[in-house]
Design an enzyme around this catalytic site. Structure first.
Site, PDB file in Angstrom:
ATOM      1  N   HIS A 117      69.070   2.074  67.338  1.00 26.50           N
ATOM      2  CA  HIS A 117      68.118   1.322  68.174  1.00 26.50           C
ATOM      3  C   HIS A 117      66.714   2.157  67.488  1.00 26.50           C
ATOM      4  CE1 HIS A 117      70.720   1.226  72.176  1.00 26.50           C
ATOM      5  NE2 HIS A 117      70.274   0.071  71.690  1.00 26.50           N
ATOM      6  N   CYS A 175      67.767   8.498  75.514  1.00 31.05           N
ATOM      7  CA  CYS A 175      68.752   7.413  76.209  1.00 31.05           C
ATOM      8  C   CYS A 175      69.314   7.958  77.440  1.00 31.05           C
ATOM      9  CB  CYS A 175      70.036   7.381  75.227  1.00 31.05           C
ATOM     10  SG  CYS A 175      69.958   7.348  73.562  1.00 31.05           S
TER      11      CYS A 175
HETATM   12  C1  LIG Z   1      68.063   5.388  71.789  1.00 32.31           C
HETATM   13  N1  LIG Z   1      69.626   5.303  71.861  1.00 32.31           N
HETATM   14  C2  LIG Z   1      70.439   5.727  70.862  1.00 32.31           C
HETATM   15  C3  LIG Z   1      69.816   4.620  73.101  1.00 32.31           C
HETATM   16  N2  LIG Z   1      68.934   4.577  74.097  1.00 32.31           N
HETATM   17  N3  LIG Z   1      71.141   4.461  73.453  1.00 32.31           N
HETATM   18  C4  LIG Z   1      72.635   4.955  72.796  1.00 32.31           C
HETATM   19  C5  LIG Z   1      73.529   4.203  73.325  1.00 32.31           C
HETATM   20  C6  LIG Z   1      74.860   4.639  72.593  1.00 32.31           C
HETATM   21  C7  LIG Z   1      76.044   3.822  73.059  1.00 32.31           C
HETATM   22  N4  LIG Z   1      77.148   4.582  72.731  1.00 32.31           N
HETATM   23  C8  LIG Z   1      75.855   2.286  72.626  1.00 32.31           C
HETATM   24  O1  LIG Z   1      76.464   2.374  71.468  1.00 32.31           O
HETATM   25  O2  LIG Z   1      75.624   1.796  73.439  1.00 32.31           O
END
Ligand SMILES: CN(C)C(=N)NCCC[C@H](N)C(=O)O
Length: 254
Positions: A162, A247
């Site tokens: 992200h 997150c």
């Molecule tokens: C800023 N970040 C990285 C986030 N807001 N989300 C992380 C999500 C991780 C999850 N395993 C996935 O791959 O969706």
């Protein structure tokens, strides 16, 4: 901007089966993950009201609540998670946001946008075009927030999950980025380089206070030397499934 409230969601016992995009799977310790999440919540609680959304043990990534919604002013925009395994995470978050009196807005069914790609500072919102969020999502976000007319800037994200995996804003309006993974410098005013990847991810706690992962000690030292009040917390178990300090909460600011 003052941090008023933070929504959080307890990690699922299946957290280690969460989605992976850039990392290979490594074992996580569910007890340690829970302890790290509790430490994180304790720090937030010293700065804001912390609201726990009903846990969703059946959804491995549900602890990453940031991805499910974005709050701007009195509006909560329900995002559109890319993967079906994560889409049921929205419902309880929406209920909680509604209960707080926020106006709920939705995006078109065919668009995609995850909260980790939405980076706000003052009246500007940078939105990452990653493997999880697309231009339709950006346009629908703009529509949902039309009453506030923020400046919305789409930004290419090529090397990170992200946008906020690799760049976040500091209290002085500069940006803290890892040059290898973050989008080009030209999109952001005042770009500081974080020595560690995990150091590019910070949560603003109000005033001059920033929270970052204990995995980034050099960045913490750099920020202290630059005059910020730095809080660190262990995040190893979340970093293994591509999570970070941002997150784990949806922040509501005044
Ligand atoms: C800023 N970040 C990285 C986030 N807001 N989300 C992380 C999500 C991780 C999850 N395993 C996935 O791959 O969706």
């Amino acid at each position: 901007m003052k941090l008023l409230k933070a929504l959080v969601r307890r990690p699922s016992p299946q957290h280690q089966n969460g989605l992976l995009t850039h990392l290979t799977r490594s074992e996580t310790d569910p007890d340690l993950a829970l302890a790290q999440w509790e430490d994180y919540c304790d720090i937030l609680r010293d700065h804001a009201e912390v609201i726990e959304v009903e846990p969703a043990p059946e959804y491995a990534d549900s602890v990453y609540i940031e991805d499910t919604a974005f709050v701007y002013g009195n509006t909560a925009v329900m995002t559109k998670l890319r993967y079906p395994s994560r889409q049921p995470e929205h419902a309880a978050v929406e209920e909680t946001l509604k209960g707080l009196g926020l106006e709920i807005k939705r995006l078109a069914d065919w668009s995609y946008l995850e909260g980790g790609d939405i980076l706000k500072f003052d009246d500007t919102i940078w939105v990452g075009l990653s493997t999880r969020s697309d231009l339709e999502g950006v346009q629908w976000l703009e529509k949902a927030l039309a009453d506030y007319a923020p400046t919305v800037i789409p930004v290419p994200v090529q090397h990170a999950l992200h946008l906020k995996s690799a760049i976040t804003a500091l209290p002085d309006g500069t940006f803290l980025a890892h040059p290898k993974y973050a989008p080009p410098e030209s999109y952001f005013p005042g770009y500081r380089r974080a020595p560690e990847f995990e150091g590019s991810q910070v949560v603003l706690l109000g005033d001059n206070k920033v929270l970052l992962s204990a995995s980034a000690p050099e960045t913490a030292d750099m920020l202290k030397a630059d005059g910020f009040d730095v809080y660190t917390t262990p995040m190893t178990e979340f970093e293994k499934t591509e999570g970070c300090v941002t997150c784990l909460s949806i922040r509501i600011r005044q």
